[in-house]
Design a protein around this motif. Sequence first.
Motif, mmCIF file in Angstrom:
data_model
loop_
_atom_site.group_PDB
_atom_site.id
_atom_site.type_symbol
_atom_site.label_atom_id
_atom_site.label_comp_id
_atom_site.label_asym_id
_atom_site.label_seq_id
_atom_site.Cartn_x
_atom_site.Cartn_y
_atom_site.Cartn_z
ATOM 1 N N GLN A 170 -1.144 -6.363 -3.181
ATOM 2 C CA GLN A 170 -0.541 -5.126 -3.661
ATOM 3 C C GLN A 170 0.647 -5.341 -4.598
ATOM 4 O O GLN A 170 1.012 -4.438 -5.333
ATOM 5 C CB GLN A 170 -0.129 -4.251 -2.474
ATOM 6 C CG GLN A 170 -1.341 -3.773 -1.691
ATOM 7 C CD GLN A 170 -0.965 -2.931 -0.485
ATOM 8 O OE1 GLN A 170 -0.710 -3.473 0.589
ATOM 9 N NE2 GLN A 170 -0.912 -1.627 -0.641
ATOM 10 N N GLU A 212 4.586 -1.341 9.881
ATOM 11 C CA GLU A 212 4.511 -0.460 8.708
ATOM 12 C C GLU A 212 4.757 0.965 9.158
ATOM 13 O O GLU A 212 4.203 1.413 10.156
ATOM 14 C CB GLU A 212 3.122 -0.484 8.038
ATOM 15 C CG GLU A 212 2.785 -1.749 7.306
ATOM 16 C CD GLU A 212 1.398 -1.705 6.655
ATOM 17 O OE1 GLU A 212 0.882 -0.594 6.379
ATOM 18 O OE2 GLU A 212 0.832 -2.780 6.423
ATOM 19 N N GLU A 237 -1.883 0.753 -4.372
ATOM 20 C CA GLU A 237 -2.272 1.400 -3.117
ATOM 21 C C GLU A 237 -3.805 1.448 -3.006
ATOM 22 O O GLU A 237 -4.424 2.504 -2.943
ATOM 23 C CB GLU A 237 -1.619 2.790 -3.011
ATOM 24 C CG GLU A 237 -1.960 3.598 -1.766
ATOM 25 C CD GLU A 237 -1.835 2.863 -0.431
ATOM 26 O OE1 GLU A 237 -0.958 1.996 -0.297
ATOM 27 O OE2 GLU A 237 -2.644 3.173 0.467
ATOM 28 N N TRP A 238 -4.423 0.268 -3.035
ATOM 29 C CA TRP A 238 -5.851 0.096 -2.765
ATOM 30 C C TRP A 238 -6.716 1.079 -3.564
ATOM 31 O O TRP A 238 -6.523 1.196 -4.764
ATOM 32 C CB TRP A 238 -6.099 0.167 -1.245
ATOM 33 C CG TRP A 238 -5.199 -0.780 -0.481
ATOM 34 C CD1 TRP A 238 -4.196 -0.447 0.383
ATOM 35 C CD2 TRP A 238 -5.195 -2.225 -0.534
ATOM 36 N NE1 TRP A 238 -3.578 -1.592 0.868
ATOM 37 C CE2 TRP A 238 -4.176 -2.689 0.324
ATOM 38 C CE3 TRP A 238 -5.960 -3.185 -1.219
ATOM 39 C CZ2 TRP A 238 -3.907 -4.052 0.512
ATOM 40 C CZ3 TRP A 238 -5.689 -4.542 -1.031
ATOM 41 C CH2 TRP A 238 -4.683 -4.954 -0.178
ATOM 42 N N TRP A 272 7.207 0.549 5.212
ATOM 43 C CA TRP A 272 6.200 0.382 4.171
ATOM 44 C C TRP A 272 6.535 1.370 3.076
ATOM 45 O O TRP A 272 6.433 2.557 3.307
ATOM 46 C CB TRP A 272 4.770 0.621 4.681
ATOM 47 C CG TRP A 272 3.823 0.300 3.575
ATOM 48 C CD1 TRP A 272 3.320 1.146 2.619
ATOM 49 C CD2 TRP A 272 3.305 -1.003 3.264
ATOM 50 N NE1 TRP A 272 2.534 0.454 1.731
ATOM 51 C CE2 TRP A 272 2.515 -0.861 2.099
ATOM 52 C CE3 TRP A 272 3.453 -2.276 3.839
ATOM 53 C CZ2 TRP A 272 1.868 -1.961 1.508
ATOM 54 C CZ3 TRP A 272 2.803 -3.344 3.252
ATOM 55 C CH2 TRP A 272 2.019 -3.179 2.100
ATOM 56 N N ASN A 330 -4.053 -8.137 9.379
ATOM 57 C CA ASN A 330 -3.509 -6.802 9.220
ATOM 58 C C ASN A 330 -4.642 -5.785 9.315
ATOM 59 O O ASN A 330 -5.568 -5.796 8.495
ATOM 60 C CB ASN A 330 -2.839 -6.651 7.845
ATOM 61 C CG ASN A 330 -2.308 -5.233 7.624
ATOM 62 O OD1 ASN A 330 -1.329 -4.828 8.247
ATOM 63 N ND2 ASN A 330 -2.961 -4.459 6.768
ATOM 64 N N GLU A 331 -4.609 -4.941 10.322
ATOM 65 C CA GLU A 331 -5.508 -3.784 10.428
ATOM 66 C C GLU A 331 -6.991 -4.133 10.384
ATOM 67 O O GLU A 331 -7.704 -3.764 9.434
ATOM 68 C CB GLU A 331 -5.180 -2.767 9.327
ATOM 69 C CG GLU A 331 -3.733 -2.298 9.351
ATOM 70 C CD GLU A 331 -3.471 -1.135 8.393
ATOM 71 O OE1 GLU A 331 -4.292 -0.909 7.485
ATOM 72 O OE2 GLU A 331 -2.456 -0.442 8.560
ATOM 73 N N HIS A 338 -4.203 -10.067 4.858
ATOM 74 C CA HIS A 338 -4.009 -8.643 4.546
ATOM 75 C C HIS A 338 -5.098 -8.259 3.534
ATOM 76 O O HIS A 338 -4.812 -7.824 2.427
ATOM 77 C CB HIS A 338 -2.598 -8.394 4.011
ATOM 78 C CG HIS A 338 -2.147 -6.957 4.096
ATOM 79 N ND1 HIS A 338 -0.987 -6.560 4.754
ATOM 80 C CD2 HIS A 338 -2.679 -5.815 3.603
ATOM 81 C CE1 HIS A 338 -0.838 -5.251 4.644
ATOM 82 N NE2 HIS A 338 -1.847 -4.767 3.946
#
Length: 450
Positions: free
Chosen positions: A26, A354, A408-409, A401, A171-172, A127
């Motif tokens: 990012q 985050e 942002e993806w 965050w 991450n996630e 990530h």
Amino acid sequence: MPDSLQRLAQRFPPDFLWGVATSSFQIEGAAQKDGKGASIWDRFCRQPGAIADGSHGDMACDHYHRLEQDLDLIASLGVDCYRFSISWPRVQPLGQGAWNPAGLDFYDRLIDGLSRRGIRAFATLNHWDLPQALQDEGGWGSRDTVHSFVNYARGIQARFGDRLAGLTTHNEPWVMATLGHEQGLFAPGLKCRRLAMQVSHHLLLSHGLALQALRADGAREPLGIVLNISPCEPATDSPEDRAAARLADGQGRRWYTDPLFKGVYPEDVWADLGPDAPLVQPGDLAAIAQPLDYLGVNYYTRSLVSASGQPVNVKAAGRPVTAMDWEIYPPGLTHLLLQLKADYPGLPPVYITENGGAFADAVDADGTVHDHDRLDYLRHHIAAVADARDRGVPMAGYMVWSLMDNFEWASGYAKRFGIVHVDYQTLARTPKASARWWQAFLRECRARRA
Ligand code: PNW
């Protein structure tokens, strides 16, 4: 009434850690620089229609070339810690085999630069930017990737471990599995539920096997994982909506936390999956359930769940939302933390890794960014963390965050989460009002340590 700065600071113990967070893809840019390999996000961004504004991460915030300036920026905020991620294809271009000295050197400079400024380093291994070369061999759908990840984790620990305050495996995992392999909204852009569930299992397994290997190698830094979890609440009190909320909570939260803390997949979710349930080999669940030194929680909003399967339109219901159309709901963070404590008695220290919001920031002619919505968002959520702490949740830290506006993806650069504004023409960084508030808040927190 929200607490005043001072009163809010007083609600936390002196050893509570405050920080800001980012991730490699990012912010770094330099996508083809110094021997970096391609990641699945480099590839995904080229897929027509994948990214809302047609953008990519080739330049992003150009953090790779602006490291010293960004380290000074981080230090100027007065944070205790900085959460960043290591780009796997930058340090090991093909995801296995040869390492890239220039890539390793970048993270050396990052970690040493933090340490010189008295800031603790929290590194994340994954990530989302998996080496494309591994995707070409099946990616997280393949059990081989699990073993590649463990080797990667060992290499990173050997090089950097003694200088880290925390090392996070993933991450996630829910986002990678579900948004990446079932909904196709994120890289690698696939749409198959059975595959997504196999991916979720491989992510958990690689986490557990990595922890085992890192500890066998003599890890001294705390080891953990970061989950995105939203508390799921029924849209109405009807038994149907309540049942739907219970299942949604199972799919989004317990599917990950039950194996991590209890060594089992939740029965209700497993039954609901039918033929889409993943292949699990003997010993996998025991491997996943390694003791965690910390749990990282990313919180943005709650989920309101209805049995109709249609998403509840929170905007239409008049609830406040961010620019992502995510409902602003600070009590959800308290509820979620209490739920974790109730479900898992041995819960390790918890970091909010985050929390923050995308807002349409108002920029003055002189460049000042008045993001009072973001500032309010942070203030209320920090108070929600204090509420959970008051009720016995072992909270250890909180990270905003994000440090700065970034890629942002699937939303590209249009959605801004930073407390520091980035001008994508000049790449100039300008602290917003929220950054000034964060500075002042951290000054209060530090004053209490003296
Ligand atoms: C997280 N969802 O992503 C990520 O860890 C960050 O990289 C990202 O910038 C941040 O949150 C803001 O989006 C998520 O749809 C993306 O539920 C999407 C979801 C959740 C988390």
